[in-house]
Write an enzyme that holds these catalytic residues in place. Structure first.
Site, PDB file in Angstrom:
ATOM      1  N   LYS A  89       0.822  -1.090  -0.030  1.00 53.11           N
ATOM      2  CA  LYS A  89      -0.041   0.075   0.199  1.00 53.11           C
ATOM      3  C   LYS A  89       0.826   1.047  -0.017  1.00 53.11           C
ATOM      4  O   LYS A  89       1.763   1.180   0.745  1.00 53.11           O
ATOM      5  CB  LYS A  89      -0.886   0.066   1.415  1.00 53.11           C
ATOM      6  CG  LYS A  89      -1.610   1.279   1.300  1.00 53.11           C
ATOM      7  CD  LYS A  89      -3.321   0.912   1.106  1.00 53.11           C
ATOM      8  CE  LYS A  89      -3.987   1.964   0.469  1.00 53.11           C
ATOM      9  NZ  LYS A  89      -3.772   2.652  -0.942  1.00 53.11           N
ATOM     10  N   GLN A 110       7.408   3.858   3.811  1.00 49.97           N
ATOM     11  CA  GLN A 110       5.882   3.206   3.870  1.00 49.97           C
ATOM     12  C   GLN A 110       5.848   2.102   4.814  1.00 49.97           C
ATOM     13  O   GLN A 110       4.603   1.905   5.419  1.00 49.97           O
ATOM     14  CB  GLN A 110       5.273   3.218   2.358  1.00 49.97           C
ATOM     15  CG  GLN A 110       3.716   3.216   2.347  1.00 49.97           C
ATOM     16  CD  GLN A 110       3.309   4.428   2.261  1.00 49.97           C
ATOM     17  OE1 GLN A 110       3.882   5.528   1.546  1.00 49.97           O
ATOM     18  NE2 GLN A 110       2.108   4.723   2.872  1.00 49.97           N
ATOM     19  N   LYS A 113       5.496   3.230   8.505  1.00 53.94           N
ATOM     20  CA  LYS A 113       4.258   4.074   8.685  1.00 53.94           C
ATOM     21  C   LYS A 113       3.045   3.386   8.558  1.00 53.94           C
ATOM     22  O   LYS A 113       2.079   3.619   9.371  1.00 53.94           O
ATOM     23  CB  LYS A 113       4.247   5.067   7.396  1.00 53.94           C
ATOM     24  CG  LYS A 113       3.073   6.118   7.414  1.00 53.94           C
ATOM     25  CD  LYS A 113       2.919   6.813   6.083  1.00 53.94           C
ATOM     26  CE  LYS A 113       4.162   7.363   5.624  1.00 53.94           C
ATOM     27  NZ  LYS A 113       4.188   8.524   4.599  1.00 53.94           N
ATOM     28  N   LYS A 125       5.435   1.810  -3.372  1.00 57.08           N
ATOM     29  CA  LYS A 125       5.265   3.146  -3.628  1.00 57.08           C
ATOM     30  C   LYS A 125       5.397   2.981  -5.235  1.00 57.08           C
ATOM     31  O   LYS A 125       6.014   2.207  -5.617  1.00 57.08           O
ATOM     32  CB  LYS A 125       6.218   3.806  -3.128  1.00 57.08           C
ATOM     33  CG  LYS A 125       6.155   5.439  -3.342  1.00 57.08           C
ATOM     34  CD  LYS A 125       5.017   6.149  -2.180  1.00 57.08           C
ATOM     35  CE  LYS A 125       4.724   7.742  -2.312  1.00 57.08           C
ATOM     36  NZ  LYS A 125       4.098   8.168  -1.355  1.00 57.08           N
ATOM     37  N   ASP A 165      -0.372  10.813  -4.357  1.00 54.91           N
ATOM     38  CA  ASP A 165       0.944  11.182  -3.764  1.00 54.91           C
ATOM     39  C   ASP A 165       0.820  12.810  -4.710  1.00 54.91           C
ATOM     40  O   ASP A 165       0.106  13.234  -5.287  1.00 54.91           O
ATOM     41  CB  ASP A 165       1.884  10.514  -3.875  1.00 54.91           C
ATOM     42  CG  ASP A 165       3.079  11.019  -2.926  1.00 54.91           C
ATOM     43  OD1 ASP A 165       3.005  10.959  -1.844  1.00 54.91           O
ATOM     44  OD2 ASP A 165       4.150  11.667  -3.560  1.00 54.91           O
ATOM     45  N   SER A 377      -6.843   5.719   3.775  1.00 44.96           N
ATOM     46  CA  SER A 377      -7.141   4.744   2.719  1.00 44.96           C
ATOM     47  C   SER A 377      -7.248   3.403   3.264  1.00 44.96           C
ATOM     48  O   SER A 377      -7.929   2.498   2.576  1.00 44.96           O
ATOM     49  CB  SER A 377      -5.521   4.618   2.093  1.00 44.96           C
ATOM     50  OG  SER A 377      -5.365   5.834   1.193  1.00 44.96           O
TER      51      SER A 377
HETATM   52  P1  NDP Z   1       0.541  17.839  -3.928  1.00 50.23           P
HETATM   53  O1  NDP Z   1       0.965  17.488  -5.483  1.00 50.23           O
HETATM   54  O2  NDP Z   1      -0.941  18.127  -3.957  1.00 50.23           O
HETATM   55  O3  NDP Z   1       1.252  19.032  -3.703  1.00 50.23           O
HETATM   56  C1  NDP Z   1       2.646  19.151  -3.497  1.00 50.23           C
HETATM   57  C2  NDP Z   1       3.090  20.882  -2.985  1.00 50.23           C
HETATM   58  O4  NDP Z   1       4.536  20.576  -2.814  1.00 50.23           O
HETATM   59  C3  NDP Z   1       2.862  21.834  -4.221  1.00 50.23           C
HETATM   60  O5  NDP Z   1       2.643  22.863  -3.497  1.00 50.23           O
HETATM   61  C4  NDP Z   1       4.209  21.647  -4.884  1.00 50.23           C
HETATM   62  O6  NDP Z   1       4.214  22.932  -5.553  1.00 50.23           O
HETATM   63  C5  NDP Z   1       5.102  21.551  -3.862  1.00 50.23           C
HETATM   64  N1  NDP Z   1       6.325  20.760  -4.394  1.00 50.23           N
HETATM   65  C6  NDP Z   1       6.395  19.846  -5.012  1.00 50.23           C
HETATM   66  N2  NDP Z   1       7.809  19.536  -5.279  1.00 50.23           N
HETATM   67  C7  NDP Z   1       8.414  20.504  -4.777  1.00 50.23           C
HETATM   68  C8  NDP Z   1       9.819  20.883  -4.727  1.00 50.23           C
HETATM   69  N3  NDP Z   1      10.556  20.205  -5.249  1.00 50.23           N
HETATM   70  N4  NDP Z   1      10.243  22.123  -4.254  1.00 50.23           N
HETATM   71  C9  NDP Z   1       9.281  22.990  -3.407  1.00 50.23           C
HETATM   72  N5  NDP Z   1       7.900  22.463  -3.554  1.00 50.23           N
HETATM   73  C10 NDP Z   1       7.516  21.336  -4.253  1.00 50.23           C
HETATM   74  O7  NDP Z   1       1.058  16.653  -3.086  1.00 50.23           O
HETATM   75  P2  NDP Z   1       0.652  16.010  -1.664  1.00 50.23           P
HETATM   76  O8  NDP Z   1       0.367  17.359  -0.876  1.00 50.23           O
HETATM   77  O9  NDP Z   1      -0.035  15.166  -1.652  1.00 50.23           O
HETATM   78  O10 NDP Z   1       2.291  15.881  -1.111  1.00 50.23           O
HETATM   79  C11 NDP Z   1       3.037  16.650  -0.355  1.00 50.23           C
HETATM   80  C12 NDP Z   1       4.064  15.864   0.401  1.00 50.23           C
HETATM   81  O11 NDP Z   1       3.046  14.979   1.280  1.00 50.23           O
HETATM   82  C13 NDP Z   1       4.799  14.886  -0.364  1.00 50.23           C
HETATM   83  O12 NDP Z   1       5.978  14.593   0.367  1.00 50.23           O
HETATM   84  C14 NDP Z   1       3.861  13.497  -0.210  1.00 50.23           C
HETATM   85  O13 NDP Z   1       4.877  12.278  -0.377  1.00 50.23           O
HETATM   86  C15 NDP Z   1       3.591  13.469   1.440  1.00 50.23           C
HETATM   87  N6  NDP Z   1       2.373  12.919   1.612  1.00 50.23           N
HETATM   88  C16 NDP Z   1       1.239  13.011   0.810  1.00 50.23           C
HETATM   89  C17 NDP Z   1       0.105  12.195   1.203  1.00 50.23           C
HETATM   90  C18 NDP Z   1      -1.202  12.258   0.632  1.00 50.23           C
HETATM   91  O14 NDP Z   1      -2.230  11.675   1.301  1.00 50.23           O
HETATM   92  N7  NDP Z   1      -1.447  12.886  -0.512  1.00 50.23           N
HETATM   93  C19 NDP Z   1       0.237  11.050   2.430  1.00 50.23           C
HETATM   94  C20 NDP Z   1       1.499  11.172   3.172  1.00 50.23           C
HETATM   95  C21 NDP Z   1       2.661  11.902   2.677  1.00 50.23           C
HETATM   96  P3  NDP Z   1       4.170  22.888  -7.171  1.00 50.23           P
HETATM   97  O15 NDP Z   1       2.673  22.945  -7.410  1.00 50.23           O
HETATM   98  O16 NDP Z   1       4.790  24.052  -7.570  1.00 50.23           O
HETATM   99  O17 NDP Z   1       4.851  21.635  -7.745  1.00 50.23           O
END
Ligand code: NDP
Length: 444
Positions: A89, A110, A113, A125, A165, A377
């Site tokens: 997962k 993961q 977690k 992943k 993600d 999830s």
């Molecule tokens: P999204 O794609 O919804 O959002 C990602 C955000 O981070 C955007 O604002 C993006 O900006 C920014 N970002 C991405 N890459 C970079 C970078 N290299 N430098 C600076 N900013 C960056 O993703 P999520 O919110 O789902 O995920 C965010 C984090 O949380 C990740 O690490 C993910 O693995 C983790 N996570 C997510 C979960 C989920 O349920 N969604 C669960 C657990 C962890 P821009 O739009 O400019 O790319």
């Protein structure tokens, strides 16, 4: 590291040029050294050697046709890391920086977690180096369909259940689910994060951000005698995790003053207006810089790292790996920040974590504090199996319970192993033990 140094050496030798994977493994092995000392049976059963090696890694070609009729080729990945306690997962990430090392670091994290949630889920992943930015809806759909055409051969509701993600939200899950259904001729819970009318769970969208705040609220009350009430909070990112962390922090009485994306950050001393952010990011899919057009009191600064120089009580890095380095950590400490909770996966560098630890900052590692997404999830999978849906309130209450329990188990493990308040150590150990015992019981 003494007992486990050879495991680390082998990881580096076998997986060259994968620094993020090395970083994630090193952090976990450092925490587990004390477990190996106390419990030689794990060494004898080769648990450490086995847990750092994925059970299976799939790399595949993803060909698709863009709006100009030109053929494009991306690379797809699924790393099925460990299934000792349940089906693999973990999310799927679409971002140009994706490579096998990034997917392996995420898949490895993961395992622990998912174990911490208390639900029966193994670790995996996936993703692709596809860049969704600037692509039309049609291009996104054709890419997702091609990606699923291959992925469908390797997943299933009792085998491997991917989710979203970075770059993969409800729209992408929908296109992938539609393709899976066509290919397999079955309606099963093979993906989570689905739409509400076709098997999705209420509160899944909000879960990671909400869960982070539930975890931090409990941790701050227990360890610092503080809460979100009246706290000033800086949050990086403006995607799924950041938006719903902002929403819950505000509901709990905090003032969130900053958000960012990969270009820069906004600072709104009056408190971020979340409706504007949702409109810009979720509806229009534009840049966070647009925010200042609607709120002239706010400022926009190019570049990401400066966000940590904004004065705050609590910092929640919710964007991406290694976004908060030693300098950022020092700036936060100098400004009086007392709690840092990781919403993203591995957003703090090892140097930053050291600064937090040395200065008595409450530091919550992502594998514990952002587990709310995968936990919900897991709840979506339960509902799919029952062919039944819980209400938002029911799911939210279970999420809150799970996050409080994760904090308590990490905290108890840290105490048991002599490092009270070290949640990094506690989360790694508590997550590891359940998986290690299952692996030991199931034989080599
Ligand atoms: P999204 O794609 O919804 O959002 C990602 C955000 O981070 C955007 O604002 C993006 O900006 C920014 N970002 C991405 N890459 C970079 C970078 N290299 N430098 C600076 N900013 C960056 O993703 P999520 O919110 O789902 O995920 C965010 C984090 O949380 C990740 O690490 C993910 O693995 C983790 N996570 C997510 C979960 C989920 O349920 N969604 C669960 C657990 C962890 P821009 O739009 O400019 O790319």
């Amino acid at each position: 590291m003494k007992l486990l140094s050879n495991v680390m050496e082998q990881v580096i030798k076998r997986n060259p040029n994968e620094p993020e994977f090395h970083q994630a493994v090193k952090e976990v092995l450092e925490s587990l050294e004390i477990v190996a000392e106390k419990n030689p049976e794990y060494l004898n059963a080769g648990i450490f050697d086995r847990i750092v090696e994925p059970e299976r890694q799939i790399i595949f070609r993803v060909p698709w046709v863009d709006d100009n009729g030109k053929v494009q080729v991306n690379r797809g990945f699924r790393v099925q890391f460990n299934s000792a306690i349940g089906p693999y997962k973990g999310g799927i990430r679409f971002h140009p920086s994706v490579n096998v090392g990034i997917i392996k670091f995420l898949g490895f994290e993961q395992i622990f977690k998912n174990s911490l949630t208390g639900l029966p889920m193994g670790g995996g992943k996936g993703g692709s180096d596809f860049d969704p930015k600037g692509k039309s809806d049609g291009e996104i759909m054709r890419f997702c369909q091609s990606f699923m055409t291959e992925l469908s051969k390797h997943i299933g509701p009792d085998t491997d259940v991917p989710a979203g993600d970075i770059g993969v939200g409800g729209r992408e899950i929908g296109y992938m689910y539609g393709m899976y259904r066509k290919i397999r001729n079955e309606f099963t819970g093979v993906l989570t994060g689905k739409g509400l009318t076709w098997g999705g769970s209420l509160a899944r969208t909000e879960a990671t951000g909400y869960g982070l705040c539930y975890f931090m609220d409990e941790a701050m009350k227990t360890m610092k005698g503080k809460s979100f009430e009246g706290a000033t909070v800086v949050i990086s990112g403006s995607g799924n995790v950041a938006i719903y962390a902002t929403e819950k922090a505000q509901q709990l009485g905090a003032k969130v003053v900053a958000l960012s994306d990969s270009n820069g950050y906004i600072h709104d001393p009056d408190g971020v207006k979340l409706d504007t952010v949702k409109q810009i990011k979720e509806v229009e899919r534009k840049r966070i810089s647009e925010y200042v057009k609607y709120h002239p009191n706010a400022t926009y600064t190019e570049g990401c790292s400066g966000i940590w120089t904004i004065k705050c009580d609590v910092a929640l890095p919710c964007a991406t790996q290694n976004e908060l380095d030693e300098n950022g950590a020092k700036a936060l400490v100098a400004n009086g920040c007392y709690a840092v909770g990781e919403g993203a996966n591995m957003p703090s560098t090892p140097g930053a974590i050291e600064v937090f630890m040395n200065n008595g900052v409450l530091f919550a590692p992502g594998k514990a504090s952002n587990a709310g997404g995968v936990a919900t999830s897991g709840l979506e999978m339960c509902q799919n199996s029952m062919r039944y849906s819980w209400t938002f309130e029911e799911v939210d209450a279970k999420l809150k319970d799970i996050m409080v329990n994760i904090f308590r188990s990490a905290s108890a493990a840290a105490k048991e192993y002599g490092q009270e308040n070290n949640l990094v150590l506690g989360a790694n150990i508590a997550g590891f033990l359940k998986v290690a015992n299952a692996m030991k019981a199931q034989g080599v």
